[in-house]
Design a protein around this motif. Structure first.
Motif, short mmCIF file in Angstrom:
data_model
loop_
_atom_site.label_atom_id
_atom_site.label_comp_id
_atom_site.label_asym_id
_atom_site.label_seq_id
_atom_site.Cartn_x
_atom_site.Cartn_y
_atom_site.Cartn_z
N ALA A 5 0.52 -1.03 0.19
CA ALA A 5 -0.20 0.29 0.32
C ALA A 5 0.69 0.64 0.19
N ASN A 6 2.34 1.12 0.30
CA ASN A 6 3.29 2.00 0.25
C ASN A 6 3.74 2.92 -1.18
N PHE A 7 2.97 1.79 -1.86
CA PHE A 7 4.12 2.36 -3.81
C PHE A 7 2.79 1.62 -4.45
N VAL A 8 1.99 1.22 -4.49
CA VAL A 8 0.72 0.86 -5.28
C VAL A 8 -0.68 1.85 -4.77
N ARG A 9 -1.66 2.33 -6.35
CA ARG A 9 -2.52 2.64 -5.82
C ARG A 9 -3.53 2.01 -7.20
N LYS A 10 -5.18 1.44 -6.41
CA LYS A 10 -5.49 1.28 -7.86
C LYS A 10 -6.62 2.36 -8.84
N THR A 11 -6.26 2.13 -9.55
CA THR A 11 -6.45 3.54 -10.41
C THR A 11 -8.15 2.76 -10.50
N GLU A 12 -9.42 4.01 -11.60
CA GLU A 12 -10.49 3.27 -11.02
C GLU A 12 -11.23 1.92 -11.86
N GLU A 13 -10.05 2.44 -12.81
CA GLU A 13 -10.31 0.57 -13.69
C GLU A 13 -9.69 -0.18 -12.79
N GLY A 14 -9.44 -0.31 -11.62
CA GLY A 14 -8.44 -2.04 -11.01
C GLY A 14 -7.23 -2.28 -11.40
N PHE A 15 -6.61 -1.34 -11.81
CA PHE A 15 -5.44 -1.58 -12.36
C PHE A 15 -4.65 -0.77 -11.79
N ASN A 16 -3.13 -1.70 -11.61
CA ASN A 16 -2.42 -1.21 -10.07
C ASN A 16 -1.20 0.09 -10.65
N GLN A 17 -0.62 0.64 -10.20
CA GLN A 17 -0.10 2.11 -10.63
C GLN A 17 0.54 2.11 -9.28
N LEU A 18 2.17 2.99 -9.73
CA LEU A 18 2.43 3.81 -8.98
C LEU A 18 2.62 4.33 -8.27
N LYS A 19 2.36 4.78 -6.95
CA LYS A 19 1.53 6.21 -6.04
C LYS A 19 2.78 7.26 -6.03
N ASN A 20 2.21 8.64 -6.58
CA ASN A 20 3.03 9.05 -6.56
C ASN A 20 2.46 10.34 -5.07
N VAL A 21 3.68 10.75 -3.93
CA VAL A 21 3.84 11.83 -2.74
C VAL A 21 4.33 13.05 -3.44
N LYS A 22 3.17 14.28 -2.75
CA LYS A 22 3.79 15.40 -3.36
C LYS A 22 4.06 14.88 -4.89
N GLY A 23 3.49 14.55 -5.45
CA GLY A 23 3.85 15.10 -7.14
C GLY A 23 5.24 14.00 -7.80
N TYR A 24 5.68 13.45 -7.42
CA TYR A 24 6.83 12.01 -7.75
C TYR A 24 6.31 10.84 -7.24
N CYS A 25 6.83 10.21 -7.45
CA CYS A 25 6.66 8.51 -7.98
C CYS A 25 7.11 8.33 -6.34
N VAL A 26 6.55 7.67 -5.60
CA VAL A 26 7.73 7.64 -3.82
C VAL A 26 8.42 7.08 -3.86
N PHE A 27 9.13 5.99 -5.55
CA PHE A 27 10.22 6.31 -4.94
C PHE A 27 11.31 6.60 -6.04
N PHE A 28 11.08 7.89 -5.98
CA PHE A 28 11.66 9.31 -6.67
C PHE A 28 12.75 10.09 -5.62
N ASP A 29 14.30 10.05 -5.43
CA ASP A 29 14.94 11.24 -4.42
C ASP A 29 14.70 12.58 -5.61
N ARG A 30 14.09 13.53 -4.67
CA ARG A 30 14.38 14.50 -5.39
C ARG A 30 15.46 15.11 -5.69
N ALA A 31 15.82 15.27 -3.94
CA ALA A 31 16.93 15.17 -4.02
C ALA A 31 18.29 15.65 -5.41
N ALA A 32 18.34 14.34 -5.24
CA ALA A 32 19.15 13.32 -5.83
C ALA A 32 19.24 13.31 -7.27
N LYS A 33 17.73 13.40 -7.65
CA LYS A 33 17.12 13.22 -9.21
C LYS A 33 17.78 12.15 -9.58
N MET A 34 17.29 11.24 -8.75
CA MET A 34 17.65 9.64 -9.38
C MET A 34 16.46 8.74 -8.00
#
Ligand code: SF4
Ligand code: SF4
Length: 131
Positions: free
Chosen positions: A38-67
């Motif tokens: 649940a920390n990195f997956v969200r369900k679309t309205e159609e029921g597909f699994n999608q990467l989660k965003n946090v504050k507009g960025y993929c949950v796995f994106f390091d904004r400081a290092a841009k990686m």
């Protein structure tokens, strides 16, 4: 991320990347136990699994290092990117959001070969229907 992606990360902003169950299992297995699906997956309205965003960025994106912090086990769709499947046109296109598409897909042959893999991936692992 690859050097090509240095100082970019545009594709990790407001990502809508779909995830297969294999992607989810791989990411879960290679990350600390406290990372819940649940920390990195969200369900679309159609029921597909999608990467989660946090504050507009993929949950796995390091904004400081841009990686990407899970580069080695990143989702299959992120590996295919910037080649994506346009379901309206029913063909693969290079996403105009990426500023360096030709560095990933320098020729038509590679584009066509990867497109077949994308269609197979979507049909068999994500959408389960004929595109
Ligand atoms: S938008 Fe293109 S160049 Fe930028 S991080 Fe994504 S794949 Fe790399
Ligand atoms: S998994 Fe990595 S490459 Fe894919 S959108 Fe997230 S940060 Fe970007």
């Amino acid at each position: 991320m690859k050097d090509i992606c240095k100082d970019c990360g545009k594709c990790c902003i407001e990502t809508e990347m779909l995830l297969s169950s294999k992607d989810i299992a791989r990411i879960k297995k290679n990350n600390p136990k406290h990372l819940k699906i649940a920390n990195f997956v969200r369900k679309t309205e159609e029921g597909f699994n999608q990467l989660k965003n946090v504050k507009g960025y993929c949950v796995f994106f390091d904004r400081a290092a841009k990686m990407c912090t899970i580069y080695d086990e990143r989702p299959q769709g992120c590996r295919f990117y910037p080649l994506i499947y346009d379901s309206d046109k029913k063909l693969c296109v290079l996403d105009h959001e990426c500023p360096r598409p030709k560095l990933f897909y320098p020729n038509k042959k590679y584009h066509v070969k990867t497109c077949k893999k994308i269609v197979r991936f979507l049909e068999k692992q994500v959408l389960f229907t004929k595109l």
